[in-house]
Scaffold this motif. Structure first.
Motif, PDB file in Angstrom:
ATOM      1  N   LYS A  65      26.222  54.975 -13.054  1.00  0.00           N
ATOM      2  CA  LYS A  65      26.788  54.944 -14.413  1.00  0.00           C
ATOM      3  C   LYS A  65      28.176  55.587 -14.384  1.00  0.00           C
ATOM      4  CE  LYS A  65      25.789  56.429 -19.164  1.00  0.00           C
ATOM      5  NZ  LYS A  65      26.371  57.771 -19.381  1.00  0.00           N
ATOM      6  N   LEU A  94      23.624  50.329 -16.558  1.00  0.00           N
ATOM      7  CA  LEU A  94      23.509  49.384 -17.669  1.00  0.00           C
ATOM      8  C   LEU A  94      23.820  49.985 -19.039  1.00  0.00           C
ATOM      9  CD1 LEU A  94      22.739  46.365 -17.696  1.00  0.00           C
ATOM     10  CD2 LEU A  94      20.478  47.038 -18.459  1.00  0.00           C
ATOM     11  N   ASP A  95      23.442  51.250 -19.215  1.00  0.00           N
ATOM     12  CA  ASP A  95      23.628  51.908 -20.509  1.00  0.00           C
ATOM     13  C   ASP A  95      25.107  51.859 -20.915  1.00  0.00           C
ATOM     14  OD1 ASP A  95      22.889  53.280 -22.713  1.00  0.00           O
ATOM     15  OD2 ASP A  95      22.592  55.214 -21.742  1.00  0.00           O
ATOM     16  N   ALA A  98      26.594  47.900 -21.079  1.00  0.00           N
ATOM     17  CA  ALA A  98      26.260  47.126 -22.276  1.00  0.00           C
ATOM     18  C   ALA A  98      27.262  47.414 -23.396  1.00  0.00           C
ATOM     19  CB  ALA A  98      24.841  47.449 -22.727  1.00  0.00           C
ATOM     20  N   ASN A  99      27.834  48.602 -23.382  1.00  0.00           N
ATOM     21  CA  ASN A  99      28.838  48.965 -24.392  1.00  0.00           C
ATOM     22  C   ASN A  99      30.237  48.553 -23.965  1.00  0.00           C
ATOM     23  OD1 ASN A  99      27.343  50.592 -26.512  1.00  0.00           O
ATOM     24  ND2 ASN A  99      26.568  51.402 -24.599  1.00  0.00           N
ATOM     25  N   VAL A 101      31.048  45.996 -22.252  1.00  0.00           N
ATOM     26  CA  VAL A 101      31.199  44.550 -22.466  1.00  0.00           C
ATOM     27  C   VAL A 101      31.693  44.282 -23.888  1.00  0.00           C
ATOM     28  CG1 VAL A 101      29.882  42.408 -22.655  1.00  0.00           C
ATOM     29  CG2 VAL A 101      29.542  43.888 -20.700  1.00  0.00           C
ATOM     30  N   LEU A 131      19.774  40.926 -15.774  1.00  0.00           N
ATOM     31  CA  LEU A 131      20.390  42.003 -16.559  1.00  0.00           C
ATOM     32  C   LEU A 131      21.808  41.624 -16.973  1.00  0.00           C
ATOM     33  CD1 LEU A 131      19.199  45.245 -14.703  1.00  0.00           C
ATOM     34  CD2 LEU A 131      18.250  44.130 -16.715  1.00  0.00           C
ATOM     35  N   ALA A 134      21.614  39.357 -19.805  1.00  0.00           N
ATOM     36  CA  ALA A 134      21.173  40.062 -21.017  1.00  0.00           C
ATOM     37  C   ALA A 134      22.349  40.721 -21.739  1.00  0.00           C
ATOM     38  CB  ALA A 134      20.121  41.106 -20.663  1.00  0.00           C
ATOM     39  N   ILE A 135      23.383  41.133 -20.990  1.00  0.00           N
ATOM     40  CA  ILE A 135      24.521  41.782 -21.662  1.00  0.00           C
ATOM     41  C   ILE A 135      25.777  40.902 -21.605  1.00  0.00           C
ATOM     42  CG2 ILE A 135      23.649  44.135 -21.386  1.00  0.00           C
ATOM     43  CD1 ILE A 135      25.640  44.479 -19.063  1.00  0.00           C
ATOM     44  N   ASP A 136      25.602  39.619 -21.333  1.00  0.00           N
ATOM     45  CA  ASP A 136      26.685  38.618 -21.415  1.00  0.00           C
ATOM     46  C   ASP A 136      27.825  38.851 -20.428  1.00  0.00           C
ATOM     47  OD1 ASP A 136      25.544  37.196 -23.689  1.00  0.00           O
ATOM     48  OD2 ASP A 136      26.032  39.007 -24.821  1.00  0.00           O
ATOM     49  N   HIS A 212      30.100  41.751 -30.585  1.00  0.00           N
ATOM     50  CA  HIS A 212      29.076  40.946 -29.916  1.00  0.00           C
ATOM     51  C   HIS A 212      29.376  39.453 -30.129  1.00  0.00           C
ATOM     52  CE1 HIS A 212      24.496  40.208 -29.209  1.00  0.00           C
ATOM     53  NE2 HIS A 212      25.235  39.811 -28.185  1.00  0.00           N
TER      54      HIS A 212
END
Ligand code: SF4
Ligand code: SF4
Length: 637
Positions: A65, A94-95, A98-99, A101, A131, A134-136, A212
């Motif tokens: 991370k 991922l945490d 995801a932001n 992105v 994964l 899932a977060i594009d 998003h």
């Protein structure tokens, strides 16, 4: 000659990961970060070697991370960056990702993830593409070494077109094998960093939903760009009897299978280098060639499922898909050419029998007659073996059926006989201490067993500090054992905050494990695992000190660090053969059967134990193991 050679057009033999590092250099990368993990580690190792010469900032970060956060800081400030990790590491990153992105970046940023089909050196074989979807995040999958380099370079360009992260997904066989790569030009331009403070990169304040939506718009744009990608192509007859869709390592398996079966004239291959989002026109054009589609990919049915979904929306009622969901290939483990040949042959009703699992078993048995069987084990002189031995002894003496929560590193061998099968649970990085923290609070339910959490120095910094804080704050009755062998030994001795070097060998301040633990108010006991008697006593004493969180630091440098420094054995070992009763002594070869250091051998002719001087490090730990005191250490002057 390294990956920084400036000879455009020349051909070099590169490992897949070296080719990715070279692609990053050709793209003008400025910052490279990672937490080590097989099969991704060599990318940052190679960039670290050339950092000074090429003006890069390279770091082995404390965890994945943080690695992505550091790389993102560069990409937000106008410097191209790459962050590399294995599939398990993507969960950690991922945490933040995801932001990220949603907020986007302003210079190219590549996320390299090395998946490990077959879990050859991992605790799982999850497919990182699920994964990323899932977060594009757009996904690129190289199939050859040339593509490893070219796709990496292109990934930076694509990242800038969409102002977002692009994922490069490799697998072990692509990352670790070698092949010819034609080099491109290295940029002459120097990186300059500047953060434009008039811009805000954030998802909070009610803007996340709008961002998003923007990411979905970007995905449509990426799918358009992918239509003309040179990494997507078709080979084979215009109207094949069977169409194979494939990507990454699957393409090489497929091409070899088709050649070996001699069916080039009847099978077509649509190879995708850009696996998410799908390029609609390319998919449609190729799906129109045949109604029978076999999908070859590793690990999950990612492409297969996405193609089926595409067909439902765009070409309904026509295709029949084969692959993992039909049972023609397996949705776990590595593929190989034989499996692909079996799948193709069964669909073409050809007479080909794929090798059965029994064949593999038999071939292993035949090989075992010539090659001694070798399991995963701790090295000769490994300090972890000594720590586990002392802990086993202390737990037996304690007699309360202690529970050991393990973690990820060389010391995970504590699951196997080589670590005396001491570990009861093992999951993700840092989970040993987290699980132990939970076990240490079960006293209200009548739980009376002592609890130990095992970690190494690198994992301690990566993910154990937060659960340690949790255990302290919740007053969990737990012993954290930090087996400090001075490096991230399992992946090749990459530095971490507890070492005094950075990724390129430069001096760095060292963070002390004991000072950090002491500052948190936990009692710390330090031992040298080679001092077996003192280590056994320390473990026993700490186990009796019930009711609170406490730490044992078992410190001794990895035996391989000593070997790499060409320091000879610590002591000269021998076995007094008159004392060793061998088969007759009643110990049932305790030294080789139970203690299992590879430095101890069984002499079949003499029916006695002996020392293998070629590998014994002279650590002396086995001296106390023999009930007959037949193992002797002589100090080397
Ligand atoms: S001294 Fe004993 S325990 Fe140490 S490496 Fe040699 S055989 Fe193994
Ligand atoms: S060295 Fe000791 S433990 Fe090993 S076989 Fe001989 S007597 Fe048994």
């Amino acid at each position: 000659m390294g990956i920084e050679i400036n000879k455009p057009g020349s051909m070099e033999l590169l490992m897949g990961n070296e080719a990715i590092a070279r692609g990053a250099l050709e793209a003008g990368v400025g910052v490279a970060t990672a937490y080590p993990g097989t099969p991704s580690s060599e990318i940052i190792t190679n960039l670290g070697k050339v950092a000074k010469k090429m003006g890069l900032y390279v770091e082995w970060s404390i965890n994945e991370k943080v690695a992505v956060e550091v790389a993102a800081a560069a990409a937000l400030s106008g410097v191209r960056s790459i962050s590399a990790m294995k599939q398990n590491g993507l969960n950690v990153a991922l945490d933040f990702l995801a932001n990220l992105v949603l907020s986007g970046i302003n210079k190219g940023m590549v996320l390299m993830v090395g998946d490990d089909p077959g879990a050859q050196s991992s605790s799982n074989e999850q497919d990182s593409r699920d994964l990323a979807k899932a977060i594009d995040i757009p996904i690129l999958e190289p199939a050859t070494f040339q593509e490893c380099k070219d796709m990496t370079k292109w990934a930076f360009e694509l990242s800038e077109v969409i102002s977002n992260v692009v994922m490069l997904r490799s697998v072990t066989r692509v990352s670790h094998a070698r092949g010819n790569v034609i080099l491109g030009e290295l940029p002459a331009e120097k990186n300059r960093a500047h953060f434009d403070t008039s811009k805000k990169y954030r998802g909070i304040g009610g803007v996340a939903a709008g961002l998003h939506q923007a990411v979905h718009e970007k995905s449509k744009k990426v799918a358009e760009i992918f239509e003309s990608s040179p990494f997507n192509f078709y080979s084979g007859p215009e109207k094949p009897g069977l169409l194979i869709f494939t990507c990454g390592s699957g393409w090489l398996y497929t091409m070899e299978a088709i050649r070996t079966l001699g069916i080039e004239g009847s099978v077509g291959v649509a190879k995708l280098g850009t696996t998410w989002p799908l390029p609609h026109k390319f998919i449609k054009t190729n799906l129109a060639r045949s109604e029978r589609v076999l999908v070859i990919e590793e690990v999950d049915s990612f492409l297969e499922t996405n193609l089926k979904e595409f067909v439902v929306d765009h070409m309904p009622g026509y295709h029949k898909f084969y692959g993992k969901t039909s049972g023609h290939t397996r949705p776990y483990g590595e593929l190989n050419v034989d499996m692909v040949m079996g799948a193709i042959a069964s669909l073409l009703s050809m007479e080909y029998v794929a090798l059965s699992p029994e064949y593999e078993k038999k071939s292993r048995e035949v090989a075992a007659a010539w090659v001694p069987p070798r399991t995963s084990q701790l090295c000769p002189g490994c300090p972890h073996r000594a720590t586990y031995w002392a802990m086993k002894d202390a737990l037996k003496k304690d007699g309360r059926d202690g529970v050991v929560a393990g973690d990820i590193g060389c010391y995970a061998m504590g699951v196997f006989p080589t670590g005396f099968s001491q570990i009861n649970t093992i999951h993700a990085m840092g989970s040993g201490m987290g699980v132990a923290s939970g076990l240490g609070k079960l006293d209200i339910f009548g739980f009376k067993q002592p609890v130990l959490a095992m970690t190494g120095d690198s994992t301690f910094f990566h993910a154990v500090v937060p659960p340690l804080l949790n255990a302290i704050h919740s007053e969990a009755d737990v012993v954290l054992v930090v087996m400090d062998n001075s490096g991230t030994a399992m992946t090749g001795f990459q530095p971490h905050p507890g070492t005094d070097k950075g990724a390129s060998g430069e001096a760095r301040p060292k963070v002390s494990v004991e000072k950090l633990c002491e500052s948190l108010g936990v009692p710390v006991t330090k031992v040298d695992p080679y001092d077996m008697a003192a280590t056994k006593k320390a473990f026993y004493d700490v186990l009796q000190d019930k009711g609170k969180t406490r730490v044992i630091i078992s410190r001794r440098e990895c035996a391989l660090i000593r070997a790499n420094m060409q320091l000879g054995p610590i002591a000269k070992m021998h076995i007094e053969s008159e004392k060793c009763f061998g088969d007759d002594c009643g110990c049932n070869r305790y030294c080789t059967r139970v203690f299992k250091c590879p430095g101890l051998m069984w002499d079949k002719e003499a029916h006695k134990a002996r020392i293998d001087e070629a590998v014994c490090t002279g650590c002396g730990v086995c001296v106390g193991v023999c009930p007959q005191s037949a193992i002797v250490a002589e100090a080397i002057k």
